[in-house]
Write an enzyme that holds these catalytic residues in place. Structure first.
Site, PDB file in Angstrom:
ATOM      1  CG  HIS A 119      -1.934   0.976   1.363  1.00 12.35           C
ATOM      2  ND1 HIS A 119      -1.670   2.290   1.679  1.00 12.35           N
ATOM      3  CD2 HIS A 119      -3.284   0.880   1.228  1.00 12.35           C
ATOM      4  CE1 HIS A 119      -2.807   2.966   1.729  1.00 12.35           C
ATOM      5  NE2 HIS A 119      -3.809   2.136   1.445  1.00 12.35           N
ATOM      6  CG  ASP A 196       0.678  -1.948   6.461  1.00 15.42           C
ATOM      7  OD1 ASP A 196      -0.241  -1.926   7.314  1.00 15.42           O
ATOM      8  OD2 ASP A 196       0.589  -1.372   5.368  1.00 15.42           O
ATOM      9  CD  GLN A 199      -6.941  -4.277   4.385  1.00 20.79           C
ATOM     10  OE1 GLN A 199      -7.892  -5.004   4.662  1.00 20.79           O
ATOM     11  NE2 GLN A 199      -7.096  -3.020   4.018  1.00 20.79           N
ATOM     12  CE  LYS A 222      -7.152   0.155   6.159  1.00 22.20           C
ATOM     13  NZ  LYS A 222      -8.087   0.499   5.073  1.00 22.20           N
ATOM     14  CB  CYS A 358      -3.799   3.159  -1.613  1.00 18.57           C
ATOM     15  SG  CYS A 358      -5.056   4.421  -1.318  1.00 18.57           S
TER      16      CYS A 358
END
Length: 400
Positions: A119, A196, A199, A222, A358
């Protein structure tokens, strides 16, 4: 029918359904359970106050609730201490914090390693740091399934690698990445590691002590929580390498006109008034999620995902991007532009995402200008997918 037993907990989903809308864009932002709305209203209606700075009752009450959320986040991630949890305004700010705060640890010619699927939030901070410090940005290629190619990673992660920053779960390809193997490769060369989890944090609990990364970032919005809040986990030894990057407010220990000293993490990296209401509501979110039957949630998501993949596979001309493991699917349709298809779906009340998500470099590498992404939350049910497929069939008929 794949009913969701948690759907009634989310007033936003019910309100959208009442408007004829089917929400299938949870990977962008998730709807919020009632407990989050209650926590936000409770903070504001009960008397808002700043944290850590006042001896009065409203300030003490806000501080206790704020720090309780830090404890909840540490428990959720199995951090060794709540001092390893820094609150930010989202994953993007967390990653920028790391890029600026670690800048002085790099020398010209050092290497930062990312993957080809990142991303923008986990690409641009490192890209710009590389430009500022004359570093080399190394991009790990993917295998045909959409995972980082470990064979090539073993040759690209080497003695000049100073930092590895990779996504746990791709927001485009929906595939879990081989994080443990990549972390082991980086640790063998003494590199710092950043995961990261924007998600990945949504799907299952992730144990930071077992994972062994130096830093892990995720976003509240999220994870069914309020927006404007992020969590940055850092191992104590890794946090000690950070230099302060924003100044003012509670992060100061002592200050005069010409010099100052600053607090260590976590407060040293929470300059200014933090998103107090959002942090408190994130604590309520984690309490809510912690009270759910994790196996039931995961089974429901898996069953919905299988239904989504089977429905896409049954329709001619649909090309799936990668081989997704969980909760989402990105696809293109032969001869059709994704924005045209998304427009027709939207006109029928189907909320999906279209575009580059993104991740422009990934899309460019796939030879695509964009794709449709359908992403699922624990509140979605089989009827949502049936409405999606009905609208998809009508849209394809019109466009073809």
């Amino acid at each position: 029918m794949l009913d969701s037993p948690w759907r009634a907990d989310f007033p936003g989903i019910l309100a959208l359904a009442g408007e004829g809308q089917t929400y299938l864009d949870s990977a962008a932002t998730a709807q919020k359970p009632q407990v989050v709305l209650d926590a936000l209203l409770g903070y504001y209606s009960g008397g808002a106050a700043n944290v850590h700075r006042a001896q009065h009752l409203p300030g003490e009450r806000a501080t206790r609730a704020f720090e309780a959320s830090r404890l909840a986040a540490a428990h959720w991630l199995n951090a060794a201490s709540s001092d390893e949890i820094i609150f930010t305004r989202g994953s993007t700010e967390s990653l920028n914090l790391l890029a600026y705060s670690l800048e002085e640890t790099f020398s010209a010619g050092d290497e930062i390693v990312i993957s080809a699927l990142e991303h923008h939030a986990n690409l641009l901070p490192w890209q710009q740091l590389a430009r500022r410090k004359a570093l080399k940005l190394v991009v790990l290629p993917l295998d045909p399934l959409g995972a980082v190619d470990l064979h090539q990673a073993a040759t690209l992660i080497g003695p000049r690698t100073r930092l590895l920053a990779v996504s746990q779960l791709s927001n485009v390809l929906g595939r879990w990445q081989p994080v443990r193997e990549l972390l082991a490769l980086a640790r063998a060369h003494g590199a710092l590691t950043v995961i990261d989890g924007a998600q990945g944090a949504v799907h299952g609990r992730h144990d930071m002590q077992a994972m062994g990364c130096d830093f892990y970032v995720c976003s509240s919005h999220k994870l069914y929580g309020p927006d404007g809040v992020g969590v940055l986990y850092g191992r104590r030894a890794a946090l000690a390498q950070l230099r302060h990057w924003q100044f003012g407010g509670e992060m100061v220990q002592q200050a005069d006109y010409h010099s100052a000293s600053f607090r260590p993490a976590p407060l040293g990296f929470e300059a200014g008034t933090p998103p107090i209401a959002g942090v408190i509501a994130l604590g309520a979110t984690l309490d809510y999620l912690g009270g759910l039957d994790a196996a039931a949630v995961s089974g429901h998501e898996a069953a919905l995902h299988l239904k989504l993949l089977a429905g896409l596979a049954a329709r001619d001309g649909i090309q799936l991007l990668g081989t997704p493991h969980v909760a989402l699917a990105s696809f293109t349709v032969d001869g059709l532009h994704s924005s045209d298809l998304a427009h027709l779906l939207s006109e029928q009340g189907i909320a999906v995402r279209a575009g580059h998500h993104c991740a422009m470099p990934l899309m460019n590498s796939l030879g695509l200008s964009g794709a449709i992404r359908v992403s699922l939350g624990l509140y979605n049910d089989g009827a949502d997918l049936e409405r999606f497929f009905s609208a998809l069939d009508k849209s394809l008929e019109l466009l073809r």
